[in-house]
Design an enzyme around this catalytic site. Structure first.
Site, PDB file in Angstrom:
ATOM      1  N   LYS A  77       0.850  -1.196   0.000  1.00 37.44           N
ATOM      2  CA  LYS A  77       0.000   0.000   0.000  1.00 37.44           C
ATOM      3  C   LYS A  77       0.882   1.241   0.000  1.00 37.44           C
ATOM      4  O   LYS A  77       1.814   1.347   0.801  1.00 37.44           O
ATOM      5  CB  LYS A  77      -0.903  -0.002   1.241  1.00 37.44           C
ATOM      6  CG  LYS A  77      -1.979   1.081   1.198  1.00 37.44           C
ATOM      7  CD  LYS A  77      -2.961   0.950   2.342  1.00 37.44           C
ATOM      8  CE  LYS A  77      -2.464   1.589   3.627  1.00 37.44           C
ATOM      9  NZ  LYS A  77      -2.214   3.040   3.510  1.00 37.44           N
ATOM     10  N   THR A  78       0.565   2.159  -0.933  1.00 39.59           N
ATOM     11  CA  THR A  78       1.357   3.382  -1.061  1.00 39.59           C
ATOM     12  C   THR A  78       0.514   4.621  -0.745  1.00 39.59           C
ATOM     13  O   THR A  78      -0.719   4.599  -0.830  1.00 39.59           O
ATOM     14  CB  THR A  78       1.887   3.543  -2.510  1.00 39.59           C
ATOM     15  OG1 THR A  78       0.771   3.513  -3.413  1.00 39.59           O
ATOM     16  CG2 THR A  78       2.860   2.446  -2.864  1.00 39.59           C
ATOM     17  N   ASP A 101     -14.320  13.300  -3.529  1.00 38.22           N
ATOM     18  CA  ASP A 101     -14.977  14.484  -4.109  1.00 38.22           C
ATOM     19  C   ASP A 101     -16.131  14.072  -5.040  1.00 38.22           C
ATOM     20  O   ASP A 101     -16.488  12.894  -5.116  1.00 38.22           O
ATOM     21  CB  ASP A 101     -13.922  15.318  -4.862  1.00 38.22           C
ATOM     22  CG  ASP A 101     -14.206  16.807  -4.794  1.00 38.22           C
ATOM     23  OD1 ASP A 101     -15.373  17.201  -4.975  1.00 38.22           O
ATOM     24  OD2 ASP A 101     -13.257  17.580  -4.567  1.00 38.22           O
ATOM     25  N   LYS A 137      -7.797   7.557  -1.063  1.00 35.35           N
ATOM     26  CA  LYS A 137      -9.031   7.967  -0.350  1.00 35.35           C
ATOM     27  C   LYS A 137      -9.778   9.082  -1.092  1.00 35.35           C
ATOM     28  O   LYS A 137      -9.981  10.182  -0.585  1.00 35.35           O
ATOM     29  CB  LYS A 137      -8.739   8.380   1.089  1.00 35.35           C
ATOM     30  CG  LYS A 137      -8.188   7.240   1.946  1.00 35.35           C
ATOM     31  CD  LYS A 137      -8.158   7.575   3.419  1.00 35.35           C
ATOM     32  CE  LYS A 137      -7.628   6.452   4.277  1.00 35.35           C
ATOM     33  NZ  LYS A 137      -6.176   6.188   4.125  1.00 35.35           N
ATOM     34  N   ASP A 140      -3.461   4.269  -1.735  1.00 39.41           N
ATOM     35  CA  ASP A 140      -4.466   4.606  -0.712  1.00 39.41           C
ATOM     36  C   ASP A 140      -4.852   6.085  -0.827  1.00 39.41           C
ATOM     37  O   ASP A 140      -4.642   6.869   0.087  1.00 39.41           O
ATOM     38  CB  ASP A 140      -3.864   4.270   0.656  1.00 39.41           C
ATOM     39  CG  ASP A 140      -4.835   4.432   1.799  1.00 39.41           C
ATOM     40  OD1 ASP A 140      -6.047   4.595   1.543  1.00 39.41           O
ATOM     41  OD2 ASP A 140      -4.373   4.384   2.956  1.00 39.41           O
ATOM     42  N   GLN A 189      -4.529   7.172  16.024  1.00 39.98           N
ATOM     43  CA  GLN A 189      -4.537   5.801  15.502  1.00 39.98           C
ATOM     44  C   GLN A 189      -4.736   4.810  16.655  1.00 39.98           C
ATOM     45  O   GLN A 189      -4.186   4.997  17.743  1.00 39.98           O
ATOM     46  CB  GLN A 189      -3.208   5.497  14.782  1.00 39.98           C
ATOM     47  CG  GLN A 189      -3.049   4.078  14.252  1.00 39.98           C
ATOM     48  CD  GLN A 189      -3.979   3.752  13.085  1.00 39.98           C
ATOM     49  OE1 GLN A 189      -5.202   3.806  13.230  1.00 39.98           O
ATOM     50  NE2 GLN A 189      -3.412   3.422  11.946  1.00 39.98           N
TER      51      GLN A 189
HETATM   52  O1  S5P Z   1      -9.020   3.496   8.832  1.00 41.15           O
HETATM   53  C1  S5P Z   1      -7.913   3.535   8.313  1.00 41.15           C
HETATM   54  C2  S5P Z   1      -7.747   3.403   6.932  1.00 41.15           C
HETATM   55  C3  S5P Z   1      -6.465   3.378   6.406  1.00 41.15           C
HETATM   56  S1  S5P Z   1      -6.322   3.019   4.731  1.00 41.15           S
HETATM   57  N1  S5P Z   1      -6.805   3.648   9.086  1.00 41.15           N
HETATM   58  C4  S5P Z   1      -5.528   3.644   8.562  1.00 41.15           C
HETATM   59  O2  S5P Z   1      -4.571   3.714   9.347  1.00 41.15           O
HETATM   60  N2  S5P Z   1      -5.347   3.529   7.213  1.00 41.15           N
HETATM   61  C5  S5P Z   1      -3.987   3.553   6.610  1.00 41.15           C
HETATM   62  O3  S5P Z   1      -3.274   2.420   7.099  1.00 41.15           O
HETATM   63  C6  S5P Z   1      -3.135   4.772   6.965  1.00 41.15           C
HETATM   64  O4  S5P Z   1      -3.263   5.773   5.982  1.00 41.15           O
HETATM   65  C7  S5P Z   1      -1.723   4.201   7.015  1.00 41.15           C
HETATM   66  O5  S5P Z   1      -1.150   4.208   5.712  1.00 41.15           O
HETATM   67  C8  S5P Z   1      -1.917   2.748   7.411  1.00 41.15           C
HETATM   68  C9  S5P Z   1      -1.654   2.456   8.878  1.00 41.15           C
HETATM   69  O6  S5P Z   1      -0.324   2.705   9.222  1.00 41.15           O
HETATM   70  P1  S5P Z   1       0.287   2.350  10.652  1.00 41.15           P
HETATM   71  O7  S5P Z   1       1.671   2.870  10.589  1.00 41.15           O
HETATM   72  O8  S5P Z   1      -0.527   3.020  11.700  1.00 41.15           O
HETATM   73  O9  S5P Z   1       0.247   0.834  10.775  1.00 41.15           O
END
Ligand code: S5P
Length: 261
Positions: free
Chosen positions: A61-62, A97, A94, A92, A211
């Site tokens: 995933k980029t 629009d 997202k 990715d 996160q």
């Molecule tokens: O709900 C989401 C959806 C995505 S696509 N939560 C996320 O974290 N992501 C993506 O997953 C985010 O943009 C990042 O590239 C990856 C998680 O990264 P990590 O370093 O927290 O594992």
């Protein structure tokens, strides 16, 4: 909600979208349900990571817009690595629009994402017109859309009724939509969709910017989604190759345990 069908069985059900079928088959063949989020900010770092972990993953995933020295050579090299190690490329982006704008964002500009990405993420917030804007490209090039049904971050608004509506929108567009980004398998998610889950790490439960993390075995066995997406847990480790192998093994064992339950 559990899924007890194998990826092989589900590849046969996934005859609406070619990329869903391709990913299910690749997972069965490679015995991997690991995707890595290569969130590094230079070409060299992303390519080095992809070469190191390529044999462990099914999807890379980029976020191409965070690469400071991005150019078309990056895409060429990434494609070569994806063929060498047999993984799919997931940008990715997202998209969120109106359809007309998204069409340009997908096909034009610096990145020309439609030319090289096997799958992209799409938000449903603007309504189903967004899916129509991908239709020609997606059907012609056999790529897939992943709809954001739920997010991993704290306080996300992609919940409840919104999530249900996303699933319904996907069901109405099975030729374009290959699956979901979600945190769990919902009862109304048909088996031919691939469910991918980010917010996965073994050593942390959260970061400082919202996160939230779960472990790979919890996600695959208890939440019954298919592919784990791991970023910092792998690319920030001392030895990404062996860490990727560790996540791959846990996620695949969890999938096999789920099948046998
Ligand atoms: O709900 C989401 C959806 C995505 S696509 N939560 C996320 O974290 N992501 C993506 O997953 C985010 O943009 C990042 O590239 C990856 C998680 O990264 P990590 O370093 O927290 O594992």
């Amino acid at each position: 909600v559990k899924s007890h069908l194998s990826f092989q069985e589900r590849s046969q059900l996934a005859n609406c979208n070619k990329m869903a079928q391709k990913l299910f088959r690749l997972m069965s063949e490679k015995k991997s349900n690991l995707a890595v989020a290569a969130d590094l900010t230079t070409k060299a770092e992303v390519l080095k990571l992809a070469d190191a972990i390529g044999s462990e993953i099914v999807v890379l995933k980029t976020h191409v817009d965070i690469i400071s020295d991005y150019d078309e050579d990056f895409v060429k090299q990434l494609k070569a690595l994806s063929e060498k190690h047999k993984f799919l490329i997931f940008e990715d982006r997202k998209f969120a629009d109106i359809g007309n704008t998204v069409k340009y964002q997908y096909q034009s500009g610096v990145y020309k994402i439609s030319e090289w990405s096997d799958m992209v993420t799409v938000h449903a917030v603007a309504g189903p017109g967004i899916i129509d804007s991908f239709k020609d490209s997606v059907l012609q090039k056999e790529c897939g859309l992943l709809m954001l049904a739920q997010m991993s971050s704290k306080g996300s608004l992609c919940v409840g009724e919104y999530t249900q509506q996303v699933v319904e929108m996907a069901k109405q567009n099975q030729d374009c939509v290959m699956g979901f980004i979600c945190q769990e398998r919902l009862s109304n998610m048909p088996e031919h969709f691939v469910l991918m889950t980010p917010g996965v790490q073994l050593n942390n439960t959260a970061d400082t910017l919202g996160q939230q993390y779960n472990t790979p075995d919890y996600i695959v066995q208890e939440k019954s989604t298919d592919v784990i997406i791991v970023g910092r847990g792998i690319y920030q480790s001392q030895d990404p190759k062996s860490e990727a192998h560790k996540y791959r093994t846990i996620a695949w064992d969890s999938y096999e345990k789920r099948l046998s339950k």
